[in-house]
Enzyme design. Structure first.
Site, PDB file in Angstrom:
ATOM      1  N   VAL A 104       0.863  -1.173   0.000  1.00 11.73           N
ATOM      2  CA  VAL A 104       0.000   0.000   0.000  1.00 11.73           C
ATOM      3  C   VAL A 104       0.900   1.222   0.000  1.00 11.73           C
ATOM      4  CG1 VAL A 104      -1.846   1.257   1.194  1.00 11.73           C
ATOM      5  CG2 VAL A 104      -1.762  -1.249   1.315  1.00 11.73           C
ATOM      6  N   CYS A 105       0.588   2.191  -0.843  1.00  7.97           N
ATOM      7  CA  CYS A 105       1.280   3.477  -0.839  1.00  7.97           C
ATOM      8  C   CYS A 105       2.790   3.268  -1.050  1.00  7.97           C
ATOM      9  CB  CYS A 105       0.954   4.208   0.457  1.00  7.97           C
ATOM     10  SG  CYS A 105       1.295   5.977   0.494  1.00  7.97           S
ATOM     11  N   THR A 106       3.613   3.937  -0.259  1.00  4.71           N
ATOM     12  CA  THR A 106       5.064   3.867  -0.457  1.00  4.71           C
ATOM     13  C   THR A 106       5.671   2.556   0.023  1.00  4.71           C
ATOM     14  OG1 THR A 106       5.354   5.074   1.615  1.00  4.71           O
ATOM     15  CG2 THR A 106       5.416   6.354  -0.423  1.00  4.71           C
ATOM     16  N   THR A 124       2.059   3.465  -6.663  1.00  9.14           N
ATOM     17  CA  THR A 124       2.297   3.927  -5.297  1.00  9.14           C
ATOM     18  C   THR A 124       1.578   5.268  -5.156  1.00  9.14           C
ATOM     19  OG1 THR A 124       4.011   4.333  -3.625  1.00  9.14           O
ATOM     20  CG2 THR A 124       4.486   5.121  -5.844  1.00  9.14           C
ATOM     21  N   GLY A 154      -2.205   2.427  -4.648  1.00  7.81           N
ATOM     22  CA  GLY A 154      -1.822   3.824  -4.519  1.00  7.81           C
ATOM     23  C   GLY A 154      -1.835   4.287  -3.075  1.00  7.81           C
TER      24      GLY A 154
END
Length: 225
Positions: A104-106, A124, A154
């Site tokens: 998830v994300c970074t 990301t 993202g």
């Protein structure tokens, strides 16, 4: 539903984690019939999140069970975690035996540092997507990207989209839809602007100047330095 096989879902925890990157997909994935959740960190001490409270891991790296689904959340703490050999080794070891490897994300950059995104499409948080080639990934502008058994998502709230997508792969659309209904995930935000493609340009520019220009530069330094 009670005879469903057990599915072990392991979340990496580290200081500076974005709590919703972890708690949003955990809430949905925990409802998979047979789900067993684990939160693994370098030690069993409290893990400080970005929201002013801490999370207690269920396992340290050595005692963590093998994941069927490995999930690596993101957060501003990723830049430091990239330089922690024990964290990267844990990701690589768990990924080798996992059915699904996710972020998830970074958290995508931690997968990348472990060698898991080379030659793969990935996404990301929008403020960092331009850095994905530094870990060998092909950037995709999407909330959820699947490439083989690797699923990246993202920023922050995209974790719910990834979780429901994965639940559908594992248990079918009807189960995923029932879980979506149970948690009343029916987004109707007050503003159309959760991504730079739709947000007012001035809002995007202001947020980048206040937060994400420096944060992305720090991430780039951690990836290349």
């Amino acid at each position: 539903m009670t005879d469903m096989p057990a599915t072990t879902i392991v979340f990496l925890l580290f200081p500076g984690i974005t709590q919703l990157d972890f708690t949003a997909p955990a809430q949905a994935l925990s409802r998979i019939p047979g789900a067993i959740l684990a939160g693994a960190a370098a030690s069993l001490g409290p893990i400080a999140t970005d929201s002013g409270f801490s999370i207690l891991p269920t396992h340290d790296f050595e005692g963590c069970p093998q994941a069927d689904i490995l999930c690596v959340p993101g957060g501003h703490g990723v830049a430091d975690a990239l330089g922690d050999a024990a964290t990267i080794d844990f990701i690589a070891r768990q990924a080798a035996g996992a059915q699904w490897v996710t972020s998830v994300c970074t958290g995508a950059f931690l997968l990348g540092r472990a060698g898991l995104l080379a030659g793969k499409r990935a996404t990301t948080h929008w403020a960092y997507v331009h850095l994905l080639p530094l870990v060998g990934a092909e950037p995709v502008n999407a909330r959820v990207v699947e490439h083989g058994n690797v699923v990246t998502s993202g920023g922050v709230t995209s974790g719910l989209d990834f979780a429901l997508t994965l639940i559908a792969r594992l248990r079918g659309d009807a189960v995923a839809q029932a879980i979506q209904l149970a948690i009343e995930y029916d987004p109707a935000p007050p503003f159309i602007g959760g991504h730079p493609d739709r947000a007012p340009a001035a809002v995007t520019a202001g947020l980048k100047a206040r937060v994400y220009d420096a944060a992305a530069a720090r991430m780039e330094q951690a990836l290349t330095g």
